[in-house]
Design an enzyme around this catalytic site. Structure first.
Site, PDB file in Angstrom:
ATOM      1  N   LYS A   1       0.839  -1.206   0.000  1.00  0.00           N
ATOM      2  CA  LYS A   1       0.000   0.000   0.000  1.00  0.00           C
ATOM      3  C   LYS A   1       0.879   1.263   0.000  1.00  0.00           C
ATOM      4  O   LYS A   1       2.096   1.170  -0.102  1.00  0.00           O
ATOM      5  CB  LYS A   1      -0.965  -0.043   1.196  1.00  0.00           C
ATOM      6  CG  LYS A   1      -1.810  -1.324   1.265  1.00  0.00           C
ATOM      7  CD  LYS A   1      -2.860  -1.418   0.154  1.00  0.00           C
ATOM      8  CE  LYS A   1      -3.428  -2.811  -0.046  1.00  0.00           C
ATOM      9  NZ  LYS A   1      -4.301  -3.306   1.004  1.00  0.00           N
TER      10      LYS A   1
HETATM   11  C1  LIG Z   1      -5.259  -4.401   1.422  1.00  0.00           C
HETATM   12  C2  LIG Z   1      -6.728  -4.231   1.513  1.00  0.00           C
HETATM   13  C3  LIG Z   1      -7.463  -4.573   2.656  1.00  0.00           C
HETATM   14  C4  LIG Z   1      -6.864  -5.311   3.813  1.00  0.00           C
HETATM   15  O1  LIG Z   1      -5.783  -4.670   4.352  1.00  0.00           O
HETATM   16  P1  LIG Z   1      -4.886  -5.394   5.466  1.00  0.00           P
HETATM   17  O2  LIG Z   1      -4.157  -4.257   6.110  1.00  0.00           O
HETATM   18  O3  LIG Z   1      -3.987  -6.333   4.730  1.00  0.00           O
HETATM   19  O4  LIG Z   1      -5.793  -6.103   6.393  1.00  0.00           O
HETATM   20  C5  LIG Z   1      -8.807  -4.285   2.696  1.00  0.00           C
HETATM   21  N1  LIG Z   1      -9.425  -3.705   1.649  1.00  0.00           N
HETATM   22  C6  LIG Z   1      -8.764  -3.391   0.513  1.00  0.00           C
HETATM   23  C7  LIG Z   1      -9.512  -2.735  -0.590  1.00  0.00           C
HETATM   24  C8  LIG Z   1      -7.411  -3.667   0.412  1.00  0.00           C
HETATM   25  O5  LIG Z   1      -6.759  -3.384  -0.729  1.00  0.00           O
END
Ligand SMILES: *Cc1c(COP(=O)(O)O)cnc(C)c1O
Length: 386
Positions: free
Chosen positions: A188
């Site tokens: 991210k």
């Molecule tokens: C990455 C992601 C999540 C989950 O994030 P984590 O921190 O890995 O739990 C939830 N929703 C979307 C749209 C994502 O891309």
């Protein structure tokens, strides 16, 4: 293999983590509230609750909004499964709203039609979880207006979208929603290893989420039903969890946040380079609205099977063989076996299914050099030249 996304770690990030390891606190100590305040200030939100992942932040957000058995939650089929799973953790029924064929976000037209129908059958959602796909914000003003008309709450799954703006305002400001959730997973925009955060402007939601993050326990006398019995005393008020973020994670996050604007700048310039370099090829390029600025977590092209004479699967395979770590975001959630058991079927959300059949995520992350990007574009041009 050039990955589709990856973290950018600096010496100062490493030093920030080492400093915590030398300190008195490893788990939730002073670094957590410092990181929370920094993110809240950056986005213009009043409260932020840091947790171990966006998945747990989504779960806490649903709990804080009293999602439970008998409730209905709607989200986009074009998302990571966590956006739907959080409602299931609470025992709620999940349903989906098909996407817009240009932005790949929830279609406001499909949403309006589904709300009209749901109002007539008494099946209105309690919560809508909007997903800012790839970092491009949804039409939040429209969603907000509909939420007032039909009486539902909004959680923004902004896992892709820290730093993105909508009508010149940062996502996370909370103007159009109850709670906004960020993810700090390494692919991210900024990372804490694993980590997430829930932002809100409503004190009661913030208080509820922070209590639930740590077993439902409070040390705040105002929340207790008896007098404090001594300095050791705490009360468990709700059935909570251990969803805490550690100080190690928070220190990394705080350090990363100092470079967020630089990361966004790199992602945005890589995206405009792709737009420019790919525009002559037979590909569907991402469509951006001018009233919002994406954080470009993903750069997704639509593969044109008819024009290229190569299937999406074959194109994907050839790119991977060339060391380009392409990916596909997302397999429509309603087609997952877990969700099919509730009766969801192929054909139910045709735009998200058609989008999925063409989608390929190209590498985009701050450490991707222009030379490597040119090389990726070169491989695509070779495949499309006939
Ligand atoms: C990455 C992601 C999540 C989950 O994030 P984590 O921190 O890995 O739990 C939830 N929703 C979307 C749209 C994502 O891309």
């Amino acid at each position: 293999m050039i990955p589709y996304g990856r973290q950018t770690i600096s010496e100062s990030d490493i030093q920030a983590v080492v400093d915590v390891l030398h300190s008195d606190w490893l788990t939730q100590g002073p670094a957590v509230p410092r990181f929370e305040k920094a993110v809240a200030d950056y986005c213009g939100a009043d409260y932020a609750v840091a947790v171990g992942s966006a998945t747990s932040a989504l779960h806490l957000a649903c709990l804080a909004l009293d999602v439970g058995e008998g409730d209905i939650v709607w989200t986009s089929p074009n998302t990571f499964v966590a956006s739907a799973n959080c409602a299931r953790y609470c025992g709620a029924k999940i349903d989906f709203v098909d996407i817009d064929p240009f932005t790949y976000n929830i279609s406001t037209e499909a949403l309006k039609a589904k709300l009209t129908e749901a109002a007539s059958t008494g099946k209105l959602p309690k919560v809508l979880i909007s997903v800012h796909f790839a970092g491009q914000p949804c039409d939040m003003a429209v969603l907000h207006e509909l939420s007032i008309k039909y009486g539902f709450r909004i959680i923004e799954d902004a896992s892709h979208a820290i730093g993105a703006t909508y009508l010149s305002e940062l996502i996370g400001s909370g103007r159009y929603s109850d709670i906004t959730v960020f993810s700090f997973h390494p692919v991210k925009i900024i990372t804490t290893g694993e980590g997430g955060m829930a932002l809100t402007n409503k004190p009661e939601l913030a208080e509820r989420m922070s209590r639930l993050r740590s077993h439902g326990i409070t040390r705040d006398a105002r929340q207790m039903d008896t007098e404090i019995e001594g300095a050791w005393y705490y009360q468990q008020i709700d059935l909570g969890y251990n969803y805490r973020m550690t100080d190690i994670q928070a220190a990394l996050g705080f350090s990363q946040l100092q470079r967020l604007n630089r990361f966004l700048h790199s992602r945005r310039s890589l995206a405009s380079r792709y737009n420019f370099l790919l525009c002559g090829l037979e590909l569907i390029l991402p469509h951006q609205f001018h009233d919002r600025d994406s954080s470009w977590h993903l750069y997704v092209i639509g593969w044109n099977e008819e024009r290229s004479g190569i299937s999406r699967a074959e194109a994907f395979h050839r790119l991977r063989e060339n060391g380009i770590g392409v990916n596909v975001h997302y397999i429509p959630v309603h087609l997952q076996p877990y969700y099919r058991q509730f009766g969801f079927k192929p054909g139910q959300f045709p735009n998200s299914e058609a989008y999925y059949s063409r989608a390929i995520s190209l590498p985009i992350f701050p450490g991707l050099t222009e030379e490597r990007q040119d090389w990726i574009v070169g491989k695509l041009s070779e495949m499309l030249a006939r």
